[in-house]
Motif scaffolding. Sequence first.
Motif, mmCIF file in Angstrom:
data_model
loop_
_atom_site.group_PDB
_atom_site.id
_atom_site.type_symbol
_atom_site.label_atom_id
_atom_site.label_comp_id
_atom_site.label_asym_id
_atom_site.label_seq_id
_atom_site.Cartn_x
_atom_site.Cartn_y
_atom_site.Cartn_z
ATOM 1 N N GLY A 1 6.146 7.295 3.795
ATOM 2 C CA GLY A 1 5.231 6.537 5.603
ATOM 3 C C GLY A 1 6.364 5.856 5.960
ATOM 4 N N VAL A 2 7.743 5.213 5.402
ATOM 5 C CA VAL A 2 8.108 4.037 6.000
ATOM 6 C C VAL A 2 9.436 4.951 5.922
ATOM 7 C CG1 VAL A 2 9.399 1.886 5.924
ATOM 8 C CG2 VAL A 2 7.298 2.121 4.779
ATOM 9 N N GLY A 3 9.574 5.006 7.257
ATOM 10 C CA GLY A 3 11.438 5.810 8.020
ATOM 11 C C GLY A 3 12.665 4.658 7.874
ATOM 12 N N GLY A 4 13.426 5.374 7.366
ATOM 13 C CA GLY A 4 14.526 4.159 6.911
ATOM 14 C C GLY A 4 15.465 3.529 5.869
ATOM 15 N N LEU A 5 14.162 3.736 5.079
ATOM 16 C CA LEU A 5 14.083 3.231 3.538
ATOM 17 C C LEU A 5 14.292 4.479 2.053
ATOM 18 C CD1 LEU A 5 13.773 0.855 1.702
ATOM 19 C CD2 LEU A 5 11.807 0.891 2.400
ATOM 20 N N THR A 6 15.065 4.193 1.769
ATOM 21 C CA THR A 6 14.268 5.082 0.083
ATOM 22 C C THR A 6 15.193 4.229 -1.213
ATOM 23 O OG1 THR A 6 15.981 5.722 0.110
ATOM 24 C CG2 THR A 6 15.366 7.695 1.140
ATOM 25 N N ILE A 7 13.919 4.671 -2.202
ATOM 26 C CA ILE A 7 13.919 3.529 -3.530
ATOM 27 C C ILE A 7 14.387 4.784 -4.783
ATOM 28 C CG2 ILE A 7 12.831 2.119 -5.024
ATOM 29 C CD1 ILE A 7 11.117 1.571 -2.401
ATOM 30 N N ASP A 8 14.979 4.553 -5.533
ATOM 31 C CA ASP A 8 15.799 5.462 -6.536
ATOM 32 C C ASP A 8 15.287 4.228 -7.491
ATOM 33 O OD1 ASP A 8 16.037 7.541 -5.017
ATOM 34 O OD2 ASP A 8 18.265 7.046 -4.687
ATOM 35 N N ARG B 1 13.026 9.958 -7.482
ATOM 36 C CA ARG B 1 13.080 9.130 -5.846
ATOM 37 C C ARG B 1 11.844 9.049 -6.169
ATOM 38 N NH1 ARG B 1 15.901 10.007 -0.809
ATOM 39 N NH2 ARG B 1 17.746 9.002 -2.196
ATOM 40 N N LEU B 2 11.476 7.470 -6.206
ATOM 41 C CA LEU B 2 10.273 6.782 -5.618
ATOM 42 C C LEU B 2 10.092 6.691 -4.631
ATOM 43 C CD1 LEU B 2 8.016 4.658 -7.132
ATOM 44 C CD2 LEU B 2 9.550 2.998 -6.674
ATOM 45 N N PHE B 3 10.140 5.934 -3.715
ATOM 46 C CA PHE B 3 10.083 6.028 -1.994
ATOM 47 C C PHE B 3 10.723 6.850 -1.116
ATOM 48 C CE2 PHE B 3 9.037 4.330 1.566
ATOM 49 C CZ PHE B 3 7.678 3.641 1.483
ATOM 50 N N ASN B 4 10.244 7.859 -0.219
ATOM 51 C CA ASN B 4 11.370 8.697 0.457
ATOM 52 C C ASN B 4 11.389 8.604 2.031
ATOM 53 O OD1 ASN B 4 13.228 10.935 0.558
ATOM 54 N ND2 ASN B 4 12.941 12.517 1.132
ATOM 55 N N LEU C 1 11.192 -5.731 -1.071
ATOM 56 C CA LEU C 1 11.171 -6.844 -2.193
ATOM 57 C C LEU C 1 10.007 -7.323 -2.986
ATOM 58 C CD1 LEU C 1 14.780 -8.265 -1.757
ATOM 59 C CD2 LEU C 1 13.923 -5.954 -2.933
ATOM 60 N N GLU C 2 9.229 -8.083 -1.878
ATOM 61 C CA GLU C 2 7.616 -8.850 -2.553
ATOM 62 C C GLU C 2 6.541 -7.609 -2.859
ATOM 63 O OE1 GLU C 2 4.425 -12.194 -1.156
ATOM 64 O OE2 GLU C 2 6.110 -12.299 -0.516
ATOM 65 N N ALA C 3 6.756 -6.216 -2.208
ATOM 66 C CA ALA C 3 5.386 -5.555 -2.261
ATOM 67 C C ALA C 3 5.890 -5.017 -3.733
ATOM 68 C CB ALA C 3 5.179 -4.683 -1.360
ATOM 69 N N LEU C 4 7.482 -4.871 -3.383
ATOM 70 C CA LEU C 4 7.654 -3.908 -5.045
ATOM 71 C C LEU C 4 7.880 -4.373 -6.329
ATOM 72 C CD1 LEU C 4 9.426 -1.232 -6.725
ATOM 73 C CD2 LEU C 4 11.315 -2.107 -5.690
ATOM 74 N N LYS D 1 0.692 -1.170 -0.306
ATOM 75 C CA LYS D 1 -0.400 -0.270 0.132
ATOM 76 C C LYS D 1 1.440 0.762 0.360
ATOM 77 C CE LYS D 1 -2.698 -1.348 3.398
ATOM 78 N NZ LYS D 1 -3.645 -1.243 4.342
ATOM 79 N N LYS D 2 2.321 1.354 0.534
ATOM 80 C CA LYS D 2 2.524 2.583 1.273
ATOM 81 C C LYS D 2 3.353 2.484 -0.505
ATOM 82 C CE LYS D 2 2.481 3.289 5.359
ATOM 83 N NZ LYS D 2 1.815 4.824 5.669
ATOM 84 N N ILE D 3 4.159 2.169 -0.996
ATOM 85 C CA ILE D 3 4.989 1.751 -2.396
ATOM 86 C C ILE D 3 3.365 1.919 -2.909
ATOM 87 C CG2 ILE D 3 6.108 0.691 -3.904
ATOM 88 C CD1 ILE D 3 7.084 -1.032 -1.845
ATOM 89 N N GLU D 4 2.658 1.725 -3.147
ATOM 90 C CA GLU D 4 1.693 1.920 -3.988
ATOM 91 C C GLU D 4 1.476 3.617 -4.401
ATOM 92 O OE1 GLU D 4 -1.956 -0.204 -6.550
ATOM 93 O OE2 GLU D 4 -1.995 -0.472 -4.239
ATOM 94 N N PHE D 5 1.386 3.522 -3.460
ATOM 95 C CA PHE D 5 0.914 5.193 -3.336
ATOM 96 C C PHE D 5 1.928 6.380 -3.644
ATOM 97 C CE2 PHE D 5 0.437 9.453 -0.720
ATOM 98 C CZ PHE D 5 -1.455 9.464 -1.227
ATOM 99 N N ALA D 6 3.187 5.440 -3.253
ATOM 100 C CA ALA D 6 4.030 6.460 -3.747
ATOM 101 C C ALA D 6 4.476 6.835 -5.018
ATOM 102 C CB ALA D 6 5.738 5.631 -3.041
ATOM 103 N N ILE D 7 4.240 5.697 -5.690
ATOM 104 C CA ILE D 7 4.195 5.116 -7.412
ATOM 105 C C ILE D 7 2.816 6.560 -7.817
ATOM 106 C CG2 ILE D 7 3.433 3.920 -8.658
ATOM 107 C CD1 ILE D 7 5.019 1.024 -7.245
ATOM 108 N N LYS D 8 2.153 6.078 -7.156
ATOM 109 C CA LYS D 8 1.005 7.030 -7.889
ATOM 110 C C LYS D 8 1.274 8.489 -7.913
ATOM 111 C CE LYS D 8 -3.329 3.640 -7.650
ATOM 112 N NZ LYS D 8 -4.457 3.475 -6.335
#
Length: 407
Positions: free
Chosen positions: A121-128, A113-116, A151-154, A91-98
């Motif tokens: 909503g998830v401190g300690g993780l970034t996805i570029d 940056r895809l996820f900050n 990883l499974e979610a992504l 849910k968090k990553i899907e919202f970030a993508i939108k």
Amino acid sequence: MTDWRVKKMYKEIDLLVKPEFVQEYKNGYPLISKESISDWSKVTKEGEIINLVDNKNKFIAKGYYGIQNKGYGWVLSAKKDEKIDVEYFKKKIEFAIKYRKDFFDDESTTAFRLFNGEGDGVGGLTIDYFDGFYLLTWYSIGIYEQKEAILEALRSLVDFKGIYQKKRFDSKGMYLIDGDDFVCGAKAEAPIVVKENGANFAIYLDDGPMVGVFLDQRDVRKTIRDKYAKGKTVLNTFSYTGAFCVFAALGGSSKTTSVDLANRSRAKTQEQFRINDIDVQSQDIIVEDVFNYFKYAVRKNLLFDMVVLDPPSFARSKKHTFSASKDYVNLLKEAIQITNKGGIIVASTNSANFSMMTFRDFIFKAFKELKGKYRVEESFSLPKDFRVNDKFKEGDYLKVVFIRKDK
């Protein structure tokens, strides 16, 4: 059948929040600080899910225990019954993508940056995102314990060429060398070439802690190219791979000079020029301590139409130690002395230890001490893809001010 999700399940542990911090967490503050909890002895392993409770044992928020340089963990949910599992991260990553749909649709920019972290909503993780490749950066063992779920979610949400990771969870937040950084999919070429507002960048996903460009300066680079560079001489200090000079040259700069202490900066900067069809021989690339170069420029009466100052928050060379909070005023004074009248200083810092107001005070103090005058042309903070949590102002760390040195 037992799978990793069962093995990774931790008992949720209640932690008592000190009274003076209760309202802060009720208001949505995401960082779990060491000082805010009455007793940390209940948690023994990073990655454990914790419930913050008040002195009446009333639930406040749910998070995870993970030590990084900012604190001892992050809040993940205000819902007591929410499970921190694949569906949660999906849910968090899907919202970030939108939220970043415009970036995916922009053919002139293929790196962002895809996820900050806490901004999404998830401190300690970034996805570029780099042209079909995804790079995850883990800032604590605590969030790394959720690696398989994330990883499974992504993987369930995106088409990817390959996935890479950087581990930055030692005691000082430094990059950990632990085999290669490849996770799954296809391995990337070295380099891959991505686009930013039509310019090219050579990116290395598996060559140490950094990939070749800082994505948070995208809007600043575009502004230099489109509004300030034409016909100007440009000095880029702490230049890394020369990204500011690439955009200045593409904007019609008469000449750029890149200065950085790292030996590899020369070859890296030359590469960035070449892939943008910029004549390397017409640009100066200098491997030198920036502070020594300032002294040299003063001695030789060198003046520039634009000086870019983008130092690390903290840096140490053989002769100099630089701390942005303590030394930026002096750095500005050095730059002012070698900037032409009417020229521009691009003052930038990624230090989260002080506000934009304090940064502007640094600028005021530097010019006052030199009895100079200036005006602010424009300023920047983080771009849209570096989403910030409104309850965590420290997360909006980038401060950039375009300063006109008055004639």
